[in-house]
Design a protein around this motif. Structure first.
Motif, short mmCIF file in Angstrom:
data_model
loop_
_atom_site.label_atom_id
_atom_site.label_comp_id
_atom_site.label_asym_id
_atom_site.label_seq_id
_atom_site.Cartn_x
_atom_site.Cartn_y
_atom_site.Cartn_z
N HIS A 342 0.84 -1.21 0.00
CA HIS A 342 0.00 0.00 0.00
C HIS A 342 0.86 1.25 0.00
N ARG A 343 1.91 1.29 0.83
CA ARG A 343 2.79 2.46 0.92
C ARG A 343 3.52 2.70 -0.40
N ILE A 344 4.01 1.60 -1.00
CA ILE A 344 4.73 1.74 -2.27
C ILE A 344 3.80 2.23 -3.37
N ALA A 345 2.58 1.66 -3.43
CA ALA A 345 1.64 1.99 -4.51
C ALA A 345 1.20 3.44 -4.48
N PHE A 346 0.98 3.99 -3.28
CA PHE A 346 0.36 5.31 -3.21
C PHE A 346 1.36 6.43 -2.90
N ARG A 347 2.67 6.11 -2.86
CA ARG A 347 3.66 7.17 -2.70
C ARG A 347 3.73 7.99 -3.99
N GLY A 348 3.32 9.21 -3.91
CA GLY A 348 3.32 10.09 -5.08
C GLY A 348 2.25 9.79 -6.10
N CYS A 349 1.19 9.10 -5.67
CA CYS A 349 0.13 8.69 -6.60
C CYS A 349 -0.79 9.88 -6.92
N ARG A 350 -1.11 10.06 -8.21
CA ARG A 350 -2.05 11.08 -8.62
C ARG A 350 -3.48 10.59 -8.38
N SER A 351 -4.41 11.49 -8.29
CA SER A 351 -5.81 11.16 -8.02
C SER A 351 -6.40 10.26 -9.10
N ASP A 352 -5.99 10.48 -10.37
CA ASP A 352 -6.56 9.67 -11.43
C ASP A 352 -5.96 8.26 -11.50
N GLU A 353 -4.96 7.97 -10.62
CA GLU A 353 -4.32 6.65 -10.60
C GLU A 353 -4.79 5.78 -9.44
N VAL A 354 -5.61 6.37 -8.55
CA VAL A 354 -5.95 5.69 -7.30
C VAL A 354 -6.58 4.31 -7.53
N LYS A 355 -7.58 4.25 -8.37
CA LYS A 355 -8.27 2.97 -8.59
C LYS A 355 -7.33 1.94 -9.22
N GLU A 356 -6.55 2.38 -10.19
CA GLU A 356 -5.62 1.47 -10.85
C GLU A 356 -4.59 0.94 -9.85
N LYS A 357 -4.06 1.82 -9.00
CA LYS A 357 -3.08 1.39 -8.00
C LYS A 357 -3.71 0.41 -7.00
N GLY A 358 -4.96 0.70 -6.63
CA GLY A 358 -5.65 -0.19 -5.70
C GLY A 358 -5.82 -1.60 -6.28
N ARG A 359 -6.20 -1.65 -7.55
CA ARG A 359 -6.36 -2.96 -8.21
C ARG A 359 -5.02 -3.69 -8.30
N ALA A 360 -3.94 -2.93 -8.51
CA ALA A 360 -2.62 -3.55 -8.61
C ALA A 360 -2.22 -4.20 -7.28
N ILE A 361 -2.57 -3.54 -6.17
CA ILE A 361 -2.23 -4.09 -4.85
C ILE A 361 -2.93 -5.43 -4.63
N ILE A 362 -4.24 -5.43 -4.83
CA ILE A 362 -4.97 -6.67 -4.52
C ILE A 362 -4.65 -7.76 -5.54
N ASN A 363 -4.40 -7.39 -6.79
CA ASN A 363 -4.03 -8.41 -7.77
C ASN A 363 -2.70 -9.06 -7.41
N THR A 364 -1.75 -8.26 -6.92
CA THR A 364 -0.46 -8.80 -6.48
C THR A 364 -0.65 -9.74 -5.30
N MET A 365 -1.44 -9.31 -4.33
CA MET A 365 -1.60 -10.10 -3.10
C MET A 365 -2.46 -11.35 -3.32
N ARG A 366 -3.34 -11.32 -4.30
CA ARG A 366 -4.13 -12.51 -4.63
C ARG A 366 -3.24 -13.64 -5.18
N GLN A 367 -2.13 -13.27 -5.77
CA GLN A 367 -1.23 -14.28 -6.34
C GLN A 367 -0.30 -14.88 -5.30
N GLU A 368 -0.28 -14.31 -4.13
CA GLU A 368 0.57 -14.82 -3.06
C GLU A 368 -0.18 -15.86 -2.24
N LYS A 369 0.59 -16.75 -1.62
CA LYS A 369 0.01 -17.71 -0.68
C LYS A 369 0.61 -17.48 0.70
N TYR A 370 -0.20 -17.66 1.69
CA TYR A 370 0.21 -17.34 3.04
C TYR A 370 0.27 -18.61 3.88
N ARG A 371 1.05 -18.56 4.95
CA ARG A 371 1.27 -19.75 5.77
C ARG A 371 0.54 -19.62 7.10
#
Length: 404
Positions: A342-371
Motif C-alpha cells: 500500500h505504501r509503495i503503490a500510493f507514494r506520489g500517486c495522482r488522483s486519477d491513478e488511485v483505482k488502478e493502483k488499488g487494483r494492482a495491490i490486490i491483484n499482487t496479493m491474490r497471487q501470493e500464498k500465506y502460511r
C-alpha cells in the motif's frame, strides 16, 4: 383399515438402497484391514470376498434390514429367516457348481477346505434360533453329536415351514453329499448385530496412527476415491477388487497427509448474507472497480472464500490443529505485506491513478500464498484471508480506504 400405499411408495426401495450401502461399507472396512499379499473384492465371488492366500478365501454375504423391534433395535435372525436360508442356499450352489469345475464330491470338499463362509447382518441374535446355536456349537467343537443336532433340526424346519421358497433353499443344502455338509457346517460363521459399520471403518483408520482430528477427513477422502473407482470399473464392465500393494500405492498419500499434521480440508457451503453488496470488503472492491455491483456470481464467490477461511480458522483452532497465536501470526504477516504494498503503490500517486493502483495491490496479493503454522494455505484460503481482513477494516485497497 390401513391406508393404501401410493404408487411412488410402492416403487421406492429405501431398504434396498441401505442394503447396497451396507455391502459397500463392509467392503471398505475389509479393505482397510488388508494384510500383505491379500485382496478384497466387491460382488465378484460373493457380496464381498477376501483372498487371504492361495489356501484360504473368505466369502461374505451381507444382509441388511430396516425392520425394527419394539425397542428400536433391528429384528432378530430367526430359524426360518429368508436371509438365512437364501444365504446357505447360495453357498450350497457355489460349492456344487458344475460350471466352475465342482461336479464331484472330491472337488467340492477341496473347495470347502479352502473357504470360510460368513453371514454378516445387522439383525440381532435370537435365543430361540436353535439352528444357529447348534451350528455355532459345531463350529466350536466338531463332534458327530453336534453335527446330528444340526441335521435333525434342518429336517424339522423343512417339515414345519409352509414357505415353498425356504423349503427350496433348505433342499439345496440338504442335497449336498454328507461328507460335504459335514465340512461345510464347520466353516460357517454368523456375524450378527453388525450395526456400526461406519464407526468400525473409522476405528480402523484410527489404528493406522491417524490423529483423532483427522479421522473424518481420511474417511471422507477414502470413501470418495474408492466409490469413484468402483463406479468407473463397473462402467468399464470390470469387477472391482483391491490388492494390498495397490491400495498402499494409490491411497498411502491420504494417510501420510493426515500423519504430517496438515490442516484438515474442511469443505462446506457457508450461508451467504442476504445483502452481499453491503459487506465492507465488497464496498472496498467496488471503490476501486475491482468488481461491479451487477457481478453477482463473482461477488458470491469472493464472499464464500471469506466465510470459508473464517469458519475454518475457528474449526482448526477448536480441533487443536492450530493455536491462537498461529492465527494471529497469519493475520500479522498478511497485514504487513499489505502495508508494504500500500505504501509503495500510493507514494506520489495522482488522483486519477488511485483505482488502478488499488487494483494492482490486490491483484499482487491474490497471487501470493500465506502460511498458517507449518502449512501453506491454498489460493482460495489465502484470498479469503485478504477479504476477511478487509471486512474487519484492518486493510483496504483504495488510498483513502479508511474513510470509505
Amino acid at each position: 383399515m390401513g391406508t393404501s400405499k401410493t404408487f411412488m411408495e410402492k416403487t421406492a426401495a429405501p431398504g434396498a438402497s441401505a442394503g447396497f450401502d451396507y455391502q459397500y461399507y463392509y467392503f471398505l472396512y475389509k479393505t482397510l484391514n488388508l494384510k500383505k499379499g491379500q485382496s478384497v473384492g466387491l460382488e465378484i465371488k460373493d457380496d464381498v470376498h477376501t483372498d487371504v492366500d492361495n489356501d484360504l478365501q473368505l466369502l461374505f454375504q451381507l444382509k441388511h434390514t430396516i425392520q425394527k423391534q419394539a425397542d428400536g433395535k433391528p429384528v432378530a435372525l430367526t430359524e426360518l429367516d429368508t436371509d438365512l436360508w437364501k444365504t446357505l442356499h447360495n453357498w450350497a450352489k457355489v460349492i456344487s457348481d458344475q460350471n466352475d469345475g465342482r461336479a464331484t464330491e472330491a472337488a467340492q470338499l477341496t473347495f470347502v477346505s479352502k473357504t470360510e463362509f460368513h453371514l454378516v447382518t445387522n439383525k440381532s441374535t435370537s435365543c430361540s434360533n436353535k439352528f444357529g446355536i447348534f451350528l455355532a456349537s459345531y463350529v466350536e467343537d466338531h463332534t458327530l453329536e453336534n453335527l446330528e443336532e444340526i441335521l435333525s433340526r434342518i429336517t424339522e424346519l423343512k417339515t414345519s415351514t409352509s414357505d415353498d421358497a425356504i423349503r427350496r433353499y433348505i433342499s439345496a443344502v440338504t442335497d449336498l453329499a454328507p461328507s460335504v455338509k459335514q465340512e461345510f457346517f464347520k466353516k460357517i460363521h454368523f456375524e450378527l448385530s453388525e450395526i456400526e459399520i461406519i464407526q468400525k471403518i473409522k476405528n480402523s483408520i484410527a489404528e493406522k496412527f491417524i490423529p483423532p482430528s483427522k479421522i473424518d477427513e481420511v474417511y471422507e477422502r477414502l470413501n470418495t476415491n474408492i466409490r469413484d473407482s468402483n463406479y468407473i470399473e463397473i462402467l468399464n464392465g470390470k469387477a472391482f477388487s483391491v490388492v494390498f500393494d495397490d491400495f498402499t500405492t494409490k491411497y498411502s498419500s491420504i494417510f501420510q497427509d493426515a500423519r504430517d499434521n496438515k490442516l484438515s480440508n474442511l469443505r462446506f457451503e457457508p450461508p451467504l448474507p442476504d445483502d452481499l453488496l453491503s459487506q465492507p470488503f465488497i464496498q472496498q472492491l467496488l471503490a476501486i472497480d475491482d468488481v461491479y455491483d451487477h457481478e453477482e456470481e463473482i461477488i458470491m464467490e469472493y464472499s464464500t472464500h471469506k466465510l470459508r477461511i473464517a469458519r475454518s480458522l475457528e474449526q482448526w483452532e477448536q480441533n487443536g490443529e492450530v493455536v491462537h497465536d498461529e492465527i494471529q501470526a497469519l493475520h500479522s504477516e498478511v497485514h504487513l505485506r499489505w502495508n508494504n504494498n500500500h505504501r509503495i503503490a500510493f507514494r506520489g500517486c495522482r488522483s486519477d491513478e488511485v483505482k488502478e493502483k488499488g487494483r494492482a495491490i490486490i491483484n499482487t496479493m491474490r497471487q501470493e500464498k500465506y502460511r498458517l503454522g507449518k502449512d501453506e494455505l491454498s489460493t482460495e484460503y489465502s484470498n479469503g484471508e485478504l477479504y476477511e481482513l478487509s471486512d474487519l477494516s484492518r486493510i483496504g485497497w483504495h488510498r483513502d480506504w479508511e474513510k470509505l
